[in-house]
Scaffold this active site. Sequence first.
Site, PDB file in Angstrom:
ATOM      1  N   GLU A  25      -5.895   4.070   5.904  1.00 55.80           N
ATOM      2  CA  GLU A  25      -5.531   3.902   4.500  1.00 55.80           C
ATOM      3  C   GLU A  25      -6.005   5.071   3.645  1.00 55.80           C
ATOM      4  O   GLU A  25      -5.257   5.545   2.785  1.00 55.80           O
ATOM      5  CB  GLU A  25      -6.099   2.585   3.969  1.00 55.80           C
ATOM      6  CG  GLU A  25      -5.678   2.274   2.537  1.00 55.80           C
ATOM      7  CD  GLU A  25      -6.001   0.858   2.121  1.00 55.80           C
ATOM      8  OE1 GLU A  25      -6.227   0.642   0.920  1.00 55.80           O
ATOM      9  OE2 GLU A  25      -6.025  -0.041   2.988  1.00 55.80           O
ATOM     10  N   SER A  47     -11.385  -0.362   2.781  1.00 60.97           N
ATOM     11  CA  SER A  47     -10.678  -0.696   4.025  1.00 60.97           C
ATOM     12  C   SER A  47     -10.129   0.581   4.652  1.00 60.97           C
ATOM     13  O   SER A  47      -9.311   1.264   4.041  1.00 60.97           O
ATOM     14  CB  SER A  47      -9.539  -1.677   3.739  1.00 60.97           C
ATOM     15  OG  SER A  47     -10.044  -2.886   3.209  1.00 60.97           O
ATOM     16  N   ARG A  93       0.827  -1.213   0.000  1.00 71.34           N
ATOM     17  CA  ARG A  93       0.000   0.000   0.000  1.00 71.34           C
ATOM     18  C   ARG A  93       0.865   1.269   0.000  1.00 71.34           C
ATOM     19  O   ARG A  93       0.525   2.270   0.641  1.00 71.34           O
ATOM     20  CB  ARG A  93      -0.958   0.020   1.200  1.00 71.34           C
ATOM     21  CG  ARG A  93      -1.927  -1.140   1.246  1.00 71.34           C
ATOM     22  CD  ARG A  93      -2.882  -1.147   0.053  1.00 71.34           C
ATOM     23  NE  ARG A  93      -3.797  -2.276   0.155  1.00 71.34           N
ATOM     24  CZ  ARG A  93      -3.559  -3.476  -0.369  1.00 71.34           C
ATOM     25  NH1 ARG A  93      -2.440  -3.693  -1.034  1.00 71.34           N
ATOM     26  NH2 ARG A  93      -4.436  -4.450  -0.238  1.00 71.34           N
TER      27      ARG A  93
END
Length: 351
Positions: free
Chosen positions: A343, A248, A170
Amino acid sequence: MADRVPGALLSEHTTLRLGGPAAELVRATTEEQLVDAVRDADEHGVPVLVLGGGSNLVVADEGFEGRVVEVATRGVHPDHDGDDPTCGGVVVRVAAGEPWDDLVATAVGRGWVGLEALSGIPGSVGASPVQNVGAYGQEVAQTVSRVRAWDRHEGRLRTFAGVDCEFAYRHSRFKAEPGRYVVLTVDFQLPLGSLGAPVTYAELARTLGVDPGERAPLGEVRDAVLGLRRGKGMVLDADDHDSWSAGSFFTNPVVDADRVPDGAPAWPAGEGRAKTSAAWLIQHAGFDRGHLPAGGSGSVSLSTKHTLALTNRGGATTDELLVLAREVRDGVEAAYGIRLVNEPVLVGCAL
């Protein structure tokens, strides 16, 4: 420059359906308009927010006092038509504003392998290398061969080979320097075939009825992934408030291997480190699906399908969402000593 819209509500441009007004919104449908809108704002000292699909943004209720540049460029251009039986792969150049799942659907339909497990992810192609988007055992780092971007610091176009994007979980060089680069196009190098890439994610393998490491037809992989995502409220649906989210909300934390709680999933992350499941931590810290924040109005909750998504049940504010996010983050830290990291990108607000 493209048309400017003053006072556009950002709640109408984010999947959370939250966020106040922008001073102005510019919709760029060409690469030239995109670069010009950003460069002009920079030259005049105007703050800039580059907006793709709005699926990874949490925008303050006060909005954004600057120029929001909506990336609305389009185009999917393979380097050949795939008719040559001796050719085993294709390089596809995709405009940053192309909707991500449209690209995946095109890839599956044309026998381009390597994106099928990323089906159903909202947002735009331009955002995919920034976050190194990934799901169900695939991530774009595996297929991105080149990224063209406008470098706002140097005031010039730059091209980065995949190896120079500094991809990690990520993460990328583009995320490491927030706001510096405006992605213009992304090139993907994809094998040709009727079978998807080897299935490495256990849940997906079970759904497909194959062993991990085996392959399945592209269309079947896409259908299976879409089914799994819908079951978790992770496919956009105006009638499903579980999908009124930013996906998420927390990344899976990477910790020293000996700090992974007993019973928690763990995946090797190199040099004595392991990645564990944020969803597991949240649930086992006492936050079940559908959890409402203490004293809340019921306008925000954890998804009723998946503990990793924070959702707008209708009529919510960003401040209310952040109260829930802090409650979950602090509860996990109190229970396990692991601090979860958001995130989505927070605009004008903070945890």
